[in-house]
Design a protein around this motif. Structure first.
Motif, PDB file in Angstrom:
ATOM      1  N   SER A 239       0.824  -1.224   0.000  1.00 42.44           N
ATOM      2  CA  SER A 239       0.000   0.000   0.000  1.00 42.44           C
ATOM      3  C   SER A 239       0.853   1.267   0.000  1.00 42.44           C
ATOM      4  O   SER A 239       0.447   2.305  -0.552  1.00 42.44           O
ATOM      5  N   ASP A 244      -3.062   2.916  -6.496  1.00 42.12           N
ATOM      6  CA  ASP A 244      -4.402   2.327  -6.618  1.00 42.12           C
ATOM      7  C   ASP A 244      -4.382   0.850  -7.022  1.00 42.12           C
ATOM      8  O   ASP A 244      -5.440   0.237  -7.160  1.00 42.12           O
ATOM      9  N   ASN A 245      -3.199   0.287  -7.231  1.00 45.22           N
ATOM     10  CA  ASN A 245      -3.114  -1.119  -7.649  1.00 45.22           C
ATOM     11  C   ASN A 245      -3.487  -2.038  -6.482  1.00 45.22           C
ATOM     12  O   ASN A 245      -2.928  -1.931  -5.392  1.00 45.22           O
ATOM     13  N   SER A 246      -4.445  -2.939  -6.739  1.00 46.11           N
ATOM     14  CA  SER A 246      -4.938  -3.826  -5.672  1.00 46.11           C
ATOM     15  C   SER A 246      -3.908  -4.913  -5.344  1.00 46.11           C
ATOM     16  O   SER A 246      -3.107  -5.317  -6.187  1.00 46.11           O
TER      17      SER A 246
END
Length: 393
Positions: A239, A244-246
Motif C-alpha cells: 500500500s 491504486d493497484n490492488s
C-alpha cells in the motif's frame, strides 16, 4: 386334435415367457454394466484430481505465494519485502511454473545450423531458492548474469546439443532485429511447463532476467507459519508504494489447481450425469429384486416348508444377480481402462495411473449395495408365513 392345440398354446406361452424373461435379464445386465462404468468413472476421476494435485512437477510449490506486480516498481517492491523478516526469499518471474503463460522467441544454435521456436520465460536468481527446480545438470542462475538460461531436454534435442556437453553451450536469441548470445547453465529434470496437454507443445527456456515489460509476478517463500499476519505486513508495504493497484496474493498450489478448472468442471458435469444413472440403476435393482422375490413366493414358501434355511434361499435367489454383476465387471473394467488411456490421460503432460485398489473397492461397494437389496427383498418375502403364501398362490 384338441389336446395338440392346447399343447401348442402352452408352448407358445412358455416360449413368450422365456423370451420376455431373457429380454428382462438382458436389460438388467445392460443397466448394471452402464451403472458399473459410471461409478468407476466417478471414483477414478476424483482419484485423478488427487494424483494431479500431488504430482511431482519438477519444482516446489508448497506454501509459495505469488503476487501479480501490475504496474508497481519492482525495485521499490523488493525494498519493502526486504524489511519483512518472515520472508525467506523471493523471485520475480514472467510466469507461474506449471501453468503455462510463457511467450515465444526464435532461437538459433551456436553454429547457426538449427533454428527453433521456443517458449520463453523470465526469472531472477531467486528462482533457485524459491521454486528449487530439479536439474539433471548445472547449478541454476547467478546474480546479475542476464545471459544465463536453463532449458529442458526437448530444447537440447531440437538444437542437437548433447546432454553431456550442454552446460556452457551458446545459443542465439532473435527478437525483431536484436540478437543476443545466451549461455546454458542448467538442464531441467522433468519440469512440467503446463500440466494440461497442448497440441502446441514446444521446447522452453527460462532466462535469468528481470524485464520491465515481461516480469509481472513475484513469488515469496515464507519462514513464518502465521501466513495471515505476514500477508498483512506485505500488504502494508504494498500500500505504501502501489497507489491504486490492488493487492491480490494467491497460493501457487491454488493457481495450479485453477489451471485444471476447465477440464474438471466438464468432468463434474459428466459425474453428475453418472450419479443420475447410478441412482436410476439402484432403483431399478430395487424394483427387479422386489419383482423377482414376489414372483417366486410359492417357491420360497415350499422351500421354507421343506426346512430350507434363509441363507440357502438367499444364495439361490441372488445367484442371477451375482452372475449379472460379474459380467458387468468383465465388460466395464477393460472399457474404463480404454476410456482413461485414450481420452483422459492424453489431456495431461503428467503421468497418471488407474488405481487398481480404487477399482476393487468400488466394485466391492457396488456389489454389496446391489446384493444387499436383493437379499433384503428375499428376506421380506421369506419371513412371511409359508402357509399363507402357498394358500394365496
Amino acid at each position: 386334435g384338441e389336446f395338440k392345440m392346447k399343447k401348442k398354446i402352452i408352448r407358445k406361452k412358455a416360449g413368450k415367457q422365456i423370451s420376455l424373461s431373457s429380454i428382462r435379464k438382458g436389460l438388467v445386465g445392460v443397466q448394471l454394466c452402464i451403472s458399473t462404468l459410471c461409478i468407476l468413472f466417478i471414483v477414478l476421476i476424483s482419484d485423478q484430481k488427487q494424483q494431479l494435485l500431488a504430482a511431482d512437477l519438477g519444482f516446489e510449490t508448497s506454501g509459495l505465494i505469488t503476487i501479480p506486480t501490475k504496474k508497481v516498481d519492482l525495485d521499490l517492491l523488493t525494498a519493502e519485502l526486504d524489511k519483512i523478516p518472515e520472508i525467506n526469499s523471493y523471485t520475480t518471474t514472467s510466469m507461474i511454473p506449471g501453468t503455462g503463460g510463457m511467450t515465444r522467441r526464435i532461437l538459433v544454435s551456436g553454429n547457426y545450423q538449427d533454428t527453433i521456436s521456443a517458449r520463453y520465460g523470465l526469472a531472477d536468481d531467486g528462482f533457485n531458492t524459491v521454486y528449487n527446480p530439479k536439474l539433471i545438470s548445472g547449478t541454476g542462475f547467478t546474480k546479475d548474469r542476464e545471459d544465463e538460461i536453463i532449458v529442458d531436454e526437448n530444447f537440447l534435442k531440437a538444437m542437437n546439443i548433447p546432454l553431456d556437453s550442454a552446460l556452457g553451450s551458446i545459443v542465439h536469441i532473435m527478437h525483431f532485429d536484436i540478437q543476443e548470445d545466451l549461455q546454458i547453465t542448467g538442464v531441467l529434470d522433468n519440469y512440467v511447463y503446463q500440466a494440461m496437454s497442448s497440441s502446441f507443445a514446444l521446447p522452453f527456456i527460462i532466462r535469468n532476467q528481470r524485464d520491465s515489460l515481461l516480469t509481472n509476478k513475484i513469488t515469496l517463500k515464507l519462514t513464518s507459519s502465521n501466513v495471515a499476519l505476514t500477508l498483512k505486513k506485505i500488504e502494508a508495504g504494498w500500500s505504501a508504494i502501489a497507489g491504486d493497484n490492488s493487492f491480490d496474493p494467491i497460493f501457487v498450489d491454488d493457481q495450479l489447481e485453477k489451471s485444471y478448472d476447465a477440464f474438471f468442471n466438464f468432468m463434474d458435469m459428466l459425474k453428475l450425469a453418472g450419479i443420475t444413472v447410478i441412482i436410476i440403476a439402484i432403483l431399478g435393482q430395487f424394483g427387479m429384486a422386489l419383482y423377482s422375490a414376489e414372483s417366486r413366493v410359492k417357491e420360497i414358501g415350499i422351500r421354507r416348508v421343506l426346512g430350507a434355511q434363509f441363507h440357502s434361499i438367499a444364495k439361490l435367489i441372488s445367484k442371477g444377480s451375482v452372475k449379472a454383476l460379474a459380467i458387468s465387471a468383465i465388460i466395464s473394467v477393460p472399457l474404463i481402462y480404454l476410456i482413461y488411456q485414450e481420452l483422459i490421460f492424453p489431456s495431461f503432460t503428467i503421468h497418471l495411473d488407474v488405481s487398481e485398489m480404487h477399482i476393487i473397492l468400488t466394485l466391492a461397494t457396488f456389489w454389496s449395495i446391489v446384493l444387499g437389496i436383493v437379499i433384503f427383498q428375499t428376506w421380506q418375502t421369506a419371513k412371511a408365513n409359508p402357509s399363507e403364501s402357498l394358500r394365496s398362490e
